[in-house]
Design an enzyme around this catalytic site. Structure first.
Site, PDB file in Angstrom:
ATOM      1  CG  HIS A  21      -1.854   1.192   1.255  1.00 13.06           C
ATOM      2  ND1 HIS A  21      -3.218   1.035   1.392  1.00 13.06           N
ATOM      3  CD2 HIS A  21      -1.645   2.533   1.146  1.00 13.06           C
ATOM      4  CE1 HIS A  21      -3.798   2.234   1.371  1.00 13.06           C
ATOM      5  NE2 HIS A  21      -2.855   3.166   1.232  1.00 13.06           N
ATOM      6  CG  HIS A  23      -0.684   7.170  -1.043  1.00  9.65           C
ATOM      7  ND1 HIS A  23      -1.909   7.296  -1.655  1.00  9.65           N
ATOM      8  CD2 HIS A  23      -0.905   6.526   0.127  1.00  9.65           C
ATOM      9  CE1 HIS A  23      -2.842   6.752  -0.877  1.00  9.65           C
ATOM     10  NE2 HIS A  23      -2.260   6.277   0.201  1.00  9.65           N
ATOM     11  CE  LYS A 107      -7.813   2.196  -0.721  1.00 12.05           C
ATOM     12  NZ  LYS A 107      -6.680   2.956  -0.273  1.00 12.05           N
ATOM     13  CG  HIS A 144      -9.847   4.526   3.326  1.00 14.20           C
ATOM     14  ND1 HIS A 144      -8.666   5.218   3.394  1.00 14.20           N
ATOM     15  CD2 HIS A 144     -10.589   4.948   4.381  1.00 14.20           C
ATOM     16  CE1 HIS A 144      -8.689   6.026   4.449  1.00 14.20           C
ATOM     17  NE2 HIS A 144      -9.859   5.882   5.063  1.00 14.20           N
ATOM     18  CG  HIS A 182      -4.783   2.208   5.639  1.00 12.24           C
ATOM     19  ND1 HIS A 182      -6.127   2.234   5.915  1.00 12.24           N
ATOM     20  CD2 HIS A 182      -4.624   2.911   4.498  1.00 12.24           C
ATOM     21  CE1 HIS A 182      -6.739   2.937   4.985  1.00 12.24           C
ATOM     22  NE2 HIS A 182      -5.852   3.352   4.111  1.00 12.24           N
ATOM     23  CG  ASP A 255      -1.545   4.872   4.022  1.00 13.68           C
ATOM     24  OD1 ASP A 255      -1.618   5.282   2.847  1.00 13.68           O
ATOM     25  OD2 ASP A 255      -2.329   5.237   4.911  1.00 13.68           O
TER      26      ASP A 255
END
Ligand code: NCD
Ligand code: ZN
Length: 353
Positions: A21, A23, A107, A144, A182, A255
């Site tokens: 995970h 970004h 996602k 999420h 997460h 994350d």
């Protein structure tokens, strides 16, 4: 595990890990952060919450090419791409994604739940035809897991998501592969441990190391603010227990979410902790504190590929028990990033290959 001399090695070596995970952003931001991840991980599941979001196979393919083009010469790294689910993602897009070979998951951002989630899903029932195809072709659904109902206390949003969204969804789609992303609560850890069917969870290093006191120590500390927000100590302990349990349903997902210093240190600061530079050091520290260094390799390097049906990596990395000071800031586009633990002492150091 009972502490013994072998519980305190000075150096460890594990199969090269992956980040399930991450970004990476885009453009100049991507170029600033990508080398940090590529130095630590062989592969990463790349989040699609760009502006605009990555909603089609074509966009994901172009994004993948931009990531590969930003990789410094001599570094190896494989981006595992994802699609951002909207109310209108057509079922055919899932077949295209699966056929591409480079898209590994879809996602769910509940609309309004976090950074760049405005195009997210308002009601999962609108997506059932699309989710049925994901179930059929075996494309994992990364959630999420927070409700966005303003009536629900911020700290309860993950636990309420399990009851209101996750349990009904998994009852309707029992074969859908789900990753609860997460996780931050004992409720989520217990659910993932006990539920039947194909489910797993990622856990960040910061949720293993810190509880919510960290956000408020001596004043408000925006670099410890992320979503889902850090919870109380009992939840952190439950996450450490889950991560170090040896249960293959739990694996590593940093994350790491870069934001420029100025948008974090702000009257309305952005959510996201930057850990890409030192993620393996932080995870090693968390497992070391729990006396469970022997469980780190499965969590970081085996359980993720097993869930995603991908081969394990062949290389190795080593980490040494050594105190060093993390840079207070890192260059980021035309400003800087303050990494989590910026300027603080870290107790493990990854060794150069
Ligand atoms: C993420 C971001 O900045 O993109 N922020 C965060 O606090 N984790 C979004 C997300 O994963 O929720
Ligand atoms: Zn994220």
């Amino acid at each position: 595990m009972t502490p013994s001399a072998t519980s305190f090695p000075q150096e460890i070596s594990i199969t090269r890990p992956d980040d399930w995970h991450l970004h990476l952003r885009d453009g100049a931001a991507l170029a600033s952060v990508l080398p940090h991840t590529a130095a630590q991980f062989a592969r990463a599941i790349v989040m699609p919450n760009l502006k605009p979001p990555v909603t089609t196979t074509e966009q994901a393919g172009a994004y993948r090419q931009r990531i590969l083009a930003a990789l410094p010469a001599g570094m190896r790294f494989e981006p595992l791409m994802t699609l951002y689910l909207t109310n209108n993602t057509p079922p055919d897009e899932i077949r295209r994604a699966k056929d591409s070979g480079f898209i590994h998951a879809v996602k769910l951002y509940p609309a309004g739940a976090t950074t760049n989630s405005d195009a997210g899903v308002t009601d999962l029932r609108l997506c059932y035809k699309t989710l049925e195809v994901m179930q059929e072709v075996g494309l994992p659904f990364l959630v999420h897991g927070e409700v966005t109902d303003p009536e629900i206390d911020l700290f309860d949003r993950e636990a309420v998501f399990i009851e209101r969204v996750l349990q009904p969804l998994r009852k309707d789609m029992p074969e859908l592969k789900v990753v609860f992303e997460h996780i931050t609560t004992s409720e989520a850890a217990a659910y993932v441990t006990q539920a039947s069917g194909p489910i797993a969870a990622t856990i960040t290093a910061h949720h293993l190391l810190y509880n919510r006191n960290e956000i408020f120590k001596g004043g408000i500390r925006p670099h410890y603010y992320c979503l889902p927000v850090l919870k109380r100590e009992s939840h952190r302990l439950a996450l450490v227990q889950a991560a170090t349990s040896g249960n293959p349903r739990f694996f590593l997902g940093t994350d790491s979410a870069p934001h420029a210093k100025g948008v974090k240190e702000n009257a309305c600061g952005c959510a996201g902790c930057y850990t890409a530079l030192h993620a393996m050091e932080l995870y090693t520290q968390a497992f070391d504190q729990a006396g469970a260094l022997d469980k780190l390799e499965a969590f970081a390097s085996f359980n993720g590929p097993a869930f995603y049906n991908l081969p394990r990596n062949t290389g190795r990395i080593s980490l040494k028990r050594e105190d060093w000071t993390l840079p207070a800031e890192l260059p980021f586009v035309d400003s800087s990033i303050v990494p989590l633990n910026g300027g603080e002492t870290i107790h493990w150091k990854m060794l150069a290959e």
